[in-house]
Design a protein around this motif. Structure first.
Motif, PDB file in Angstrom:
ATOM      1  N   PHE A   1      22.023 -55.546  35.019  1.00  0.00           N
ATOM      2  CA  PHE A   1      20.605 -55.860  34.833  1.00  0.00           C
ATOM      3  C   PHE A   1      20.070 -56.805  35.908  1.00  0.00           C
ATOM      4  N   ASP A   2      20.933 -57.349  36.733  1.00  0.00           N
ATOM      5  CA  ASP A   2      20.539 -58.239  37.841  1.00  0.00           C
ATOM      6  C   ASP A   2      20.075 -59.611  37.362  1.00  0.00           C
ATOM      7  N   SER A   3      18.952 -59.639  36.672  1.00  0.00           N
ATOM      8  CA  SER A   3      18.349 -60.904  36.248  1.00  0.00           C
ATOM      9  C   SER A   3      17.460 -60.651  35.037  1.00  0.00           C
ATOM     10  N   LEU A   4      17.078 -61.728  34.363  1.00  0.00           N
ATOM     11  CA  LEU A   4      16.262 -61.583  33.151  1.00  0.00           C
ATOM     12  C   LEU A   4      14.922 -60.928  33.436  1.00  0.00           C
ATOM     13  N   ASP A   5      14.342 -61.196  34.602  1.00  0.00           N
ATOM     14  CA  ASP A   5      13.011 -60.643  34.857  1.00  0.00           C
ATOM     15  C   ASP A   5      13.044 -59.153  35.206  1.00  0.00           C
ATOM     16  N   LYS A   6      14.251 -58.586  35.372  1.00  0.00           N
ATOM     17  CA  LYS A   6      14.363 -57.149  35.640  1.00  0.00           C
ATOM     18  C   LYS A   6      14.894 -56.366  34.445  1.00  0.00           C
ATOM     19  N   ILE A   7      15.281 -57.069  33.395  1.00  0.00           N
ATOM     20  CA  ILE A   7      15.997 -56.402  32.315  1.00  0.00           C
ATOM     21  C   ILE A   7      15.149 -55.358  31.601  1.00  0.00           C
ATOM     22  N   ASP A   8      13.829 -55.585  31.508  1.00  0.00           N
ATOM     23  CA  ASP A   8      12.958 -54.609  30.843  1.00  0.00           C
ATOM     24  C   ASP A   8      12.973 -53.264  31.560  1.00  0.00           C
ATOM     25  N   ILE A   9      13.085 -53.295  32.900  1.00  0.00           N
ATOM     26  CA  ILE A   9      13.144 -52.055  33.683  1.00  0.00           C
ATOM     27  C   ILE A   9      14.395 -51.268  33.313  1.00  0.00           C
ATOM     28  N   TYR A  10      15.512 -51.960  33.181  1.00  0.00           N
ATOM     29  CA  TYR A  10      16.762 -51.292  32.834  1.00  0.00           C
ATOM     30  C   TYR A  10      16.755 -50.818  31.380  1.00  0.00           C
ATOM     31  N   MET A  11      16.170 -51.601  30.504  1.00  0.00           N
ATOM     32  CA  MET A  11      16.087 -51.192  29.102  1.00  0.00           C
ATOM     33  C   MET A  11      15.277 -49.903  28.951  1.00  0.00           C
ATOM     34  N   GLU A  12      14.191 -49.825  29.704  1.00  0.00           N
ATOM     35  CA  GLU A  12      13.359 -48.615  29.674  1.00  0.00           C
ATOM     36  C   GLU A  12      14.140 -47.412  30.204  1.00  0.00           C
ATOM     37  N   LYS A  13      14.888 -47.616  31.278  1.00  0.00           N
ATOM     38  CA  LYS A  13      15.707 -46.537  31.840  1.00  0.00           C
ATOM     39  C   LYS A  13      16.769 -46.076  30.850  1.00  0.00           C
ATOM     40  N   LEU A  14      17.473 -47.017  30.231  1.00  0.00           N
ATOM     41  CA  LEU A  14      18.507 -46.655  29.263  1.00  0.00           C
ATOM     42  C   LEU A  14      17.907 -45.913  28.075  1.00  0.00           C
ATOM     43  N   SER A  15      16.746 -46.351  27.627  1.00  0.00           N
ATOM     44  CA  SER A  15      16.079 -45.685  26.508  1.00  0.00           C
ATOM     45  C   SER A  15      15.748 -44.236  26.855  1.00  0.00           C
ATOM     46  N   SER A  16      15.333 -44.007  28.100  1.00  0.00           N
ATOM     47  CA  SER A  16      14.973 -42.642  28.520  1.00  0.00           C
ATOM     48  C   SER A  16      16.187 -41.721  28.603  1.00  0.00           C
ATOM     49  N   LEU A  17      17.382 -42.305  28.759  1.00  0.00           N
ATOM     50  CA  LEU A  17      18.610 -41.506  28.865  1.00  0.00           C
ATOM     51  C   LEU A  17      19.314 -41.332  27.519  1.00  0.00           C
ATOM     52  N   LEU A  18      18.805 -41.993  26.482  1.00  0.00           N
ATOM     53  CA  LEU A  18      19.474 -42.020  25.184  1.00  0.00           C
ATOM     54  C   LEU A  18      18.779 -41.089  24.197  1.00  0.00           C
ATOM     55  N   LYS A  19      19.566 -40.283  23.495  1.00  0.00           N
ATOM     56  CA  LYS A  19      19.003 -39.463  22.427  1.00  0.00           C
ATOM     57  C   LYS A  19      18.453 -40.372  21.329  1.00  0.00           C
ATOM     58  N   ASP A  20      17.517 -39.844  20.555  1.00  0.00           N
ATOM     59  CA  ASP A  20      16.863 -40.662  19.537  1.00  0.00           C
ATOM     60  C   ASP A  20      17.855 -41.258  18.546  1.00  0.00           C
ATOM     61  N   ASP A  21      18.930 -40.510  18.258  1.00  0.00           N
ATOM     62  CA  ASP A  21      19.952 -41.014  17.330  1.00  0.00           C
ATOM     63  C   ASP A  21      21.213 -41.481  18.060  1.00  0.00           C
ATOM     64  N   GLY A  22      21.076 -41.770  19.370  1.00  0.00           N
ATOM     65  CA  GLY A  22      22.226 -42.163  20.180  1.00  0.00           C
ATOM     66  C   GLY A  22      22.498 -43.652  20.103  1.00  0.00           C
ATOM     67  N   GLN A  23      23.526 -44.080  20.839  1.00  0.00           N
ATOM     68  CA  GLN A  23      23.953 -45.483  20.833  1.00  0.00           C
ATOM     69  C   GLN A  23      24.294 -45.939  22.248  1.00  0.00           C
TER      70      GLN A  23
ATOM     71  N   PHE B   1      20.110 -61.623  24.515  1.00  0.00           N
ATOM     72  CA  PHE B   1      20.166 -60.161  24.548  1.00  0.00           C
ATOM     73  C   PHE B   1      19.499 -59.573  23.301  1.00  0.00           C
ATOM     74  N   GLN B   2      19.737 -60.183  22.157  1.00  0.00           N
ATOM     75  CA  GLN B   2      19.133 -59.717  20.909  1.00  0.00           C
ATOM     76  C   GLN B   2      17.606 -59.714  21.012  1.00  0.00           C
ATOM     77  N   ARG B   3      17.058 -60.797  21.524  1.00  0.00           N
ATOM     78  CA  ARG B   3      15.602 -60.910  21.660  1.00  0.00           C
ATOM     79  C   ARG B   3      15.054 -59.862  22.635  1.00  0.00           C
ATOM     80  N   VAL B   4      15.719 -59.702  23.771  1.00  0.00           N
ATOM     81  CA  VAL B   4      15.267 -58.742  24.783  1.00  0.00           C
ATOM     82  C   VAL B   4      15.362 -57.311  24.255  1.00  0.00           C
TER      83      VAL B   4
END
Length: 237
Positions: free
Chosen positions: A129-151, A206-209
């Motif tokens: 994730f590099d840094s806290l200010d970039k983590i939202d970008i990675y979270m969005e990317k991971l969400s796009s690669l994850l099935k709705d019922d995935g983990q 991490f929980q909050r983010v």
């Protein structure tokens, strides 16, 4: 990118006089990292890695696959459809030579296409994730690669213990950035990689983010200062 870690992995696999990697961070001194560590079998992995591999299911994306040991276990022992993804060309070459059937050399932010039942990020998976200010970008990317019922199965480490304490017991953390943001250096055979930004993320942050980015998060396992977390998408209704 000099791909020094990939070179070390490639040298070790091909028996080309591999040497230990030397790693250091902006808050720690040089430490040896034996290359054979990337070639461990399941029984030699730590409890967090073993638990994550046991919990993996369905179509799996192994991000930061390194020499492919996690992917090989999932492919050969668990019989899962797994893609090993790493931005190190030499590491991906070794993954393929070791028998990983599906491999791709790419940065995660440049990767798109299919969606997965399990996304795996191990060996301090929060580091990418590099840094806290970039983590939202990675979270969005991971969400796009994850099935709705995935983990998403990911591990992290709280490095607060690495900082000094004052006389009152308060921890002396940096004032200008989150204490888990460090510069990470790799040295191999008298060569040095350009430092990368690397994020060690405490579980509460991490929980909050994660929740702010539409995920539920649970702590599956805690081992000293490290943890394994599982992220799932919040109910869409």
């Amino acid at each position: 990118m000099k791909d020094l870690m990939g070179k070390a992995i490639w040298d070790f696999y091909h028996d080309k006089n591999a040497e230990d990697l030397l790693t250091e961070t902006s808050i720690s001194e040089i430490d040896e990292l034996p290359v054979e560590y990337f070639f461990r079998g399941f029984k030699d992995m730590n409890l967090i890695e073993q638990k994550a591999l046991e919990l993996s299911k369905g179509k799996t994306l192994d991000i930061g696959s390194g020499a492919g040991s996690h992917s090989l276990y999932l492919q050969n022992e668990r019989k899962l459809d797994v893609l090993a993804l790493d931005n190190s060309p030499k590491s991906i070459e070794v993954c393929q030579l070791r028998g990983v059937q599906n491999v791709l050399c790419s940065n995660i932010l440049d990767f798109s296409g299919e969606t997965y039942d399990t996304i795996l990020l191990l060996m301090n998976g929060t580091g990418i994730f590099d840094s806290l200010d970039k983590i939202d970008i990675y979270m969005e990317k991971l969400s796009s690669l994850l099935k709705d019922d995935g983990q998403i199965l990911i591990d992290g480490t709280d490095i607060l213990y690495m900082y000094d304490r004052d006389e009152e017991g308060g921890v002396m953390v940096p004032a200008d950035h989150y204490y888990g943001e460090v510069d990470y250096f790799i040295h191999y055979k008298l060569d040095t990689e350009k430092p990368i930004k690397w994020l060690y993320l405490d579980y509460q942050t991490f929980q909050r983010v994660a929740e702010n980015n539409g995920f539920k998060i649970e702590r599956i396992l805690q081992e000293e200062d490290s943890y394994l977390a599982r992220l799932t998408k919040k109910d869409l209704n």
